[in-house]
Structures are given as C-alpha cells and as structure tokens.
Design a protein around this motif. Structure first.
Motif, PDB file in Angstrom:
ATOM      1  N   LYS A  63      -5.163   1.124  -9.929  1.00 46.77           N
ATOM      2  CA  LYS A  63      -5.189   0.422  -8.641  1.00 46.77           C
ATOM      3  C   LYS A  63      -6.394   0.874  -7.811  1.00 46.77           C
ATOM      4  N   PRO A  64      -6.865   0.029  -6.883  1.00 43.23           N
ATOM      5  CA  PRO A  64      -7.905   0.489  -5.951  1.00 43.23           C
ATOM      6  C   PRO A  64      -7.408   1.707  -5.178  1.00 43.23           C
ATOM      7  N   VAL A 119      -6.027  -5.989   0.270  1.00 40.57           N
ATOM      8  CA  VAL A 119      -4.754  -6.706   0.215  1.00 40.57           C
ATOM      9  C   VAL A 119      -4.931  -8.154   0.674  1.00 40.57           C
ATOM     10  N   ARG A 120      -5.668  -8.335   1.776  1.00 41.58           N
ATOM     11  CA  ARG A 120      -5.870  -9.689   2.313  1.00 41.58           C
ATOM     12  C   ARG A 120      -6.595 -10.583   1.315  1.00 41.58           C
ATOM     13  N   VAL A 145       0.854  -1.199   0.000  1.00 41.98           N
ATOM     14  CA  VAL A 145       0.000   0.000   0.000  1.00 41.98           C
ATOM     15  C   VAL A 145       0.883   1.240   0.000  1.00 41.98           C
ATOM     16  N   CYS A 146       0.604   2.170  -0.892  1.00 48.76           N
ATOM     17  CA  CYS A 146       1.234   3.487  -0.859  1.00 48.76           C
ATOM     18  C   CYS A 146       0.290   4.457  -0.166  1.00 48.76           C
ATOM     19  N   VAL A 147       0.810   5.178   0.808  1.00 43.32           N
ATOM     20  CA  VAL A 147       0.023   6.196   1.504  1.00 43.32           C
ATOM     21  C   VAL A 147       0.523   7.551   1.012  1.00 43.32           C
ATOM     22  N   MET A 157      -0.442  -2.565  -4.350  1.00 39.77           N
ATOM     23  CA  MET A 157      -1.767  -3.116  -4.659  1.00 39.77           C
ATOM     24  C   MET A 157      -2.858  -2.070  -4.494  1.00 39.77           C
ATOM     25  N   VAL A 158      -2.689  -1.204  -3.481  1.00 42.64           N
ATOM     26  CA  VAL A 158      -3.719  -0.222  -3.118  1.00 42.64           C
ATOM     27  C   VAL A 158      -3.043   1.128  -2.872  1.00 42.64           C
TER      28      VAL A 158
END
Length: 260
Positions: free
Chosen positions: A197-198, A248-249, A123-125, A175-176
């Motif tokens: 991406k989501p 992600v899960r 995940v990118c924040v 992924m997100v």
C-alpha cells in the motif's frame, strides 16, 4: 467554497434566509476574503480538494478567533491545528459545538456526518510508540475532518514487532498507511517491506539525545531500504494526512469514473 456550498447559498437566498446584500457579499469575497492579518482562501477546496485550515502557531488568540468567527459566519468547516491550551479553551467556550482534541492540539467545527463504524478504514494511522500518538492524532483528526475513515494502530514498534503483525486485517483493508515513528524510525521501512500500500512516513521528535529532535528518524526514513516510501517533515501529522487524502480521493474518483 465547493459546488455543494454554492447550492446551499443559493437555496438560502431563494428561501429568503439570506438577503441579496449578504449573498452578493459572500460571492464577492471569493476566492478569498481579506481580514488584513489573514486572507481566507475559500476556493482552495475547488482547486485542490483541501479546504482552508488554520495553522495557529505564531498567531495571537485574537487572530485565531477572528479567523474562526469569519469562517463560521460564512458556513465554512473549521479545522484549527497546533493550538495552545489557552486559545483552545477560548474556542471551546465560544463554540461548544466544536470538537477539541488536546493530544492532537486541534479544534474542529463541522456539521456532523453520519459515519458507519462498520465501514472499512481507508487509512490506517500507525505509531511505533505511545509517545508518537500526538502526531498521529493530528493526522487522524485531519483525515476525519476531510471525511476519510481511519483506523488507529498505536504502539506497535519494532521493539515488539508481533504487535504489528497482529493487525494484518486492518492493514490489508486500508488504501493508505501512515507510519509515525521517532527514535530510529525503523517502523516505516518494516511496514514498507510488509505491505504494498502507499505509505506516508512521519518522523517525530521523540527519542534520546542522538535522535537529534527527529533528525535521525527523518534520515532513516529517507534512506529506507523499502522502496517508494513518502516522507514528511518532522512531526508533520497534518501534512501526512493531506498526502493520504489526495491518494484516497484520486482512488475513489478513478473507481467511480473509470474513464478518468
């Protein structure tokens, strides 16, 4: 409690590190334990994949510490959010092994897991501005608590969009994407037009008078030109992290069990 926790509990009992009385007590309190002022939901991870988390706003220091004490005694990982400095200091004094993040207003007590810093971020924040970082840090701390590898990309808002474009490699690997923005909240729509991406957008209460404490970016994100953007409530970095974690899960489970 999850399957791994149950195995650890039975192993401790078998090795003599846990009495029969204590084993029965821990099994009896499932799926929750009533502390009168709070009911600790130990089976939440089994149902949803997300463990019990302590939201500290509105709780007294005694209540927060009481909940933490009980969770630590039962070998539960602890994430306390929206802490004020006074309670955070008390927790840090009592549990020096914990990790405090003043910006995120979080406190974590968890067994250390080895993380390879070379691993690809899941995940990118992303933040539009530096002032949005506290909300982003709440997201990042929550994701790391949940075992998700994150990469922060901070201060890349539309006032200087070339800063965002320079992070293309990280954006493609994740992924997100969580996009945190105040002011007019335009960055979420820009990211949505750039990446497939989501995307979880988080409006923040950062901005001048007509941002109406986050209402303007909230409405901008809900009305984003880019299709399919998910939007949380104002300043809800925790909620964004939980949404990203679910994605992600599920992606991991599908990859590991393609017949699901």
């Amino acid at each position: 409690m999850d399957g791994s926790s149950l195995k650890d509990l039975l192993k401790k009992f078998k090795q003599g590190d846990l009495s029969e009385t204590e084993l029965i007590r821990r099994l009896k309190v499932q799926p929750y334990e009533n502390l009168q002022f709070a009911r600790l939901d130990y089976h939440r991870r089994l149902r949803t994949g997300l463990p019990e988390v302590i939201f500290c706003e509105g709780k007294s220091a005694e209540q927060v510490i009481g909940i933490v004490d009980r969770m630590v005694a039962d070998d539960q990982p602890v994430l306390a959010t929206r802490l004020n400095p006074e309670v955070s200091d008390q927790l840090k004094s009592k549990y020096p092994q914990g990790r405090e993040n003043l910006e995120a207003r979080t406190f974590v007590i968890k067994k250390k897991t080895k993380i390879n810093t070379d691993d690809v971020p899941e995940v990118c924040v992303i933040t539009a501005g530096t002032s949005d970082i506290p909300v982003a840090e709440e997201s990042r701390e929550t994701l790391e608590f949940l075992g998700v590898i994150t990469a922060p990309i901070y201060d890349v808002g539309v006032a200087g969009l070339h800063r965002f474009l320079g992070e293309e490699e990280k954006l493609q690997e994740a992924m997100v994407l969580i996009v945190v923005a105040g002011m007019e909240g335009a960055l979420a729509s820009v990211v949505g037009g750039f990446s497939g991406k989501p995307i979880v957008a988080v409006p923040t209460s950062v901005g001048y008078g007509t941002s109406f404490s986050g209402l303007s970016p909230l409405l901008s994100m809900l009305n984003a030109c880019s299709s399919g953007i998910m939007v949380t409530n104002i300043d809800n970095g925790f909620g964004a992290a939980c949404a990203a974690f679910r994605i992600v899960r599920m992606a991991k489970e599908k990859y590991e069990n393609p017949d699901i």
